[in-house]
Design an enzyme around this catalytic site. Structure first.
Site, PDB file in Angstrom:
ATOM      1  N   LYS A  54       0.755  -1.261   0.224  1.00 24.81           N
ATOM      2  CA  LYS A  54       0.204  -0.013   0.043  1.00 24.81           C
ATOM      3  C   LYS A  54       0.932   1.443  -0.013  1.00 24.81           C
ATOM      4  O   LYS A  54       0.346   2.349  -0.468  1.00 24.81           O
ATOM      5  CB  LYS A  54      -0.946   0.033   1.178  1.00 24.81           C
ATOM      6  CG  LYS A  54      -1.847  -1.076   1.077  1.00 24.81           C
ATOM      7  CD  LYS A  54      -3.174  -0.634   0.131  1.00 24.81           C
ATOM      8  CE  LYS A  54      -4.316  -1.521   0.651  1.00 24.81           C
ATOM      9  NZ  LYS A  54      -5.622  -1.059  -0.292  1.00 24.81           N
ATOM     10  N   SER A  79      -8.731  -0.196   6.894  1.00 25.51           N
ATOM     11  CA  SER A  79      -8.603  -1.252   7.914  1.00 25.51           C
ATOM     12  C   SER A  79      -7.206  -1.396   8.329  1.00 25.51           C
ATOM     13  O   SER A  79      -7.151  -1.744   9.573  1.00 25.51           O
ATOM     14  CB  SER A  79      -9.164  -2.718   7.550  1.00 25.51           C
ATOM     15  OG  SER A  79      -8.367  -3.078   6.578  1.00 25.51           O
ATOM     16  N   GLU A 205      -9.889 -13.712  -3.306  1.00 25.40           N
ATOM     17  CA  GLU A 205     -10.137 -12.853  -2.156  1.00 25.40           C
ATOM     18  C   GLU A 205     -10.815 -14.067  -1.223  1.00 25.40           C
ATOM     19  O   GLU A 205     -10.732 -15.151  -1.479  1.00 25.40           O
ATOM     20  CB  GLU A 205     -11.523 -12.212  -2.638  1.00 25.40           C
ATOM     21  CG  GLU A 205     -12.569 -12.738  -3.386  1.00 25.40           C
ATOM     22  CD  GLU A 205     -13.376 -11.625  -4.216  1.00 25.40           C
ATOM     23  OE1 GLU A 205     -13.535 -10.680  -3.854  1.00 25.40           O
ATOM     24  OE2 GLU A 205     -14.435 -12.315  -4.938  1.00 25.40           O
ATOM     25  N   GLY A 209     -16.132 -13.457   1.233  1.00 26.52           N
ATOM     26  CA  GLY A 209     -16.540 -12.130   0.761  1.00 26.52           C
ATOM     27  C   GLY A 209     -16.298 -12.243  -0.710  1.00 26.52           C
ATOM     28  O   GLY A 209     -15.109 -11.578  -1.193  1.00 26.52           O
ATOM     29  N   ASP A 211     -17.316 -10.961  -3.360  1.00 29.07           N
ATOM     30  CA  ASP A 211     -18.146  -9.950  -4.141  1.00 29.07           C
ATOM     31  C   ASP A 211     -17.325  -9.532  -5.560  1.00 29.07           C
ATOM     32  O   ASP A 211     -17.811  -9.469  -6.599  1.00 29.07           O
ATOM     33  CB  ASP A 211     -18.024  -8.461  -3.359  1.00 29.07           C
ATOM     34  CG  ASP A 211     -16.708  -8.022  -3.024  1.00 29.07           C
ATOM     35  OD1 ASP A 211     -16.288  -6.992  -3.688  1.00 29.07           O
ATOM     36  OD2 ASP A 211     -16.088  -8.529  -2.175  1.00 29.07           O
ATOM     37  N   SER A 305       1.089  -9.650  -0.321  1.00 27.72           N
ATOM     38  CA  SER A 305       0.705  -8.523  -0.176  1.00 27.72           C
ATOM     39  C   SER A 305       1.049  -7.419   1.077  1.00 27.72           C
ATOM     40  O   SER A 305       1.366  -6.354   1.132  1.00 27.72           O
ATOM     41  CB  SER A 305      -0.760  -8.074  -0.414  1.00 27.72           C
ATOM     42  OG  SER A 305      -1.329  -8.880   0.169  1.00 27.72           O
TER      43      SER A 305
END
Length: 320
Positions: A54, A79, A205, A209, A211, A305
């Site tokens: 990030k 988060s 994922e 979850g 999605d 990650s």
């Protein structure tokens, strides 16, 4: 909709990040290669500054602020990993940072965000809307909102991790990338299509979850309730508008992994490679292991990650 970023934006981001982001190592393991019957290359973003990829996207975005934006400050919601990334980047660039974090975020991530100089505002992730809080604060205080994933400069910055992986490992047959809101996967897609066009690209994922998987297969963004999973970095409720467009265009499939698979992978990294990898960071290798038969004889990239995990929680998971 803003213009979608392209590989040229990834290249420009890499130049801005020089001297600030770590060029993280690409590691291999004979143990996992034997298990898989393939050659795996791990891009270790768990060893990036603040412990996750990030930093790349946050620093790239903040480094493009004009003087007015720098004086007023930045606001974001996260988060944990994007929170730390914005706080650290803002500190390096002399920009005030307000960070909206869920009140149940891992203690280590919240403490680090404050240590990097971020002003933390907490909320209840199950009853409050972080995006609404972020927009309101931006409007009230004249701050620039930099979301965790759905921003051209963030996407371009995240794409530099895969760019470095391809530069070091060469062309790959497959690349597995953790998927939350899609910043890392969409950025990786830009690099993959430019540097290894025949590489199969998979987003992964949490099973709880999915999605992104549902969005990818239905052709429209699917919204879900906040999933309950140990992969806190991927507890997103939907993909971004920009990230979805790139993923729909460039990814080959979206896969899922269970919490039990993530714990097994954390144990492998700790025992065999002496690496601390957070649950979200294990999504890619968990899915690759499940596809073992398909990957035999292939050259496979896996992006780890992040490595920001509470040690007490890690010990409890590994002791199961």
């Amino acid at each position: 909709m803003p213009t979608l970023p392209a590989y040229d934006d990834v290249r420009a981001a890499a130049e801005r990040l020089q001297g600030y982001a770590h060029r993280t190592p690409v590691l291999t393991s004979r143990t996992i290669d034997r298990e898989m019957g393939a050659k795996l290359f791990f891009k270790c973003e768990n060893l990036q500054r603040m412990g996750a990829f990030k930093f790349r996207g946050a620093f790239n975005a903040l480094s493009r602020f004009d003087e007015r934006q720098r004086r007023a400050g930045v606001v974001t919601y996260s988060s944990g990993n994007h929170a730390q990334a914005v706080a650290l980047s803002a500190s390096l660039l002399g920009i005030p940072a307000t960070i909206i974090m869920p009140n149940d975020a891992p203690a280590a991530k919240m403490a680090a965000t404050r240590e990097y100089g971020g002003n933390v505002v907490t909320y209840d992730r199950y009853t409050e809307d972080r995006e609404q809080i972020g927009r309101a604060l931006a409007e009230e205080r004249g701050l620039t909102l930099i979301p965790p994933y759905d921003h051209p400069d963030v996407i371009a910055g995240q794409g530099t991790a895969a760019r470095e992986l391809f530069e070091e490992a060469g062309e790959l047959d497959a690349l597995f990338v953790p998927l939350g809101g899609g910043g890392l996967l969409s950025g990786s897609a830009l690099s993959a299509r430019a540097l290894s066009p025949r590489c199969a690209l998979y987003g992964v994922e949490p099973e709880a979850g999915n999605d992104g998987q549902r969005s990818f297969r239905s052709g429209e963004i699917v919204h879900i309730e906040t999933p309950k999973t140990i992969a806190d970095g991927a507890q997103t409720q939907h993909l971004g508008v920009l990230t979805f467009e790139i993923i729909r265009r460039d990814a080959d499939d979206i896969l899922t992994a269970s919490d039990a698979q993530l714990i097994a992978c954390m144990r492998f990294f700790a025992e065999r490679m002496k690496l601390v990898v957070e649950p979200t960071g294990c999504l890619g290798i968990a899915a690759a292991r499940a596809m073992k038969d398909t990957l035999k004889g292939k050259r496979v990239g896996v992006i780890l990650s992040g490595g920001n995990v509470d040690i007490a929680r890690l010990g409890a998971w590994l002791g199961q």
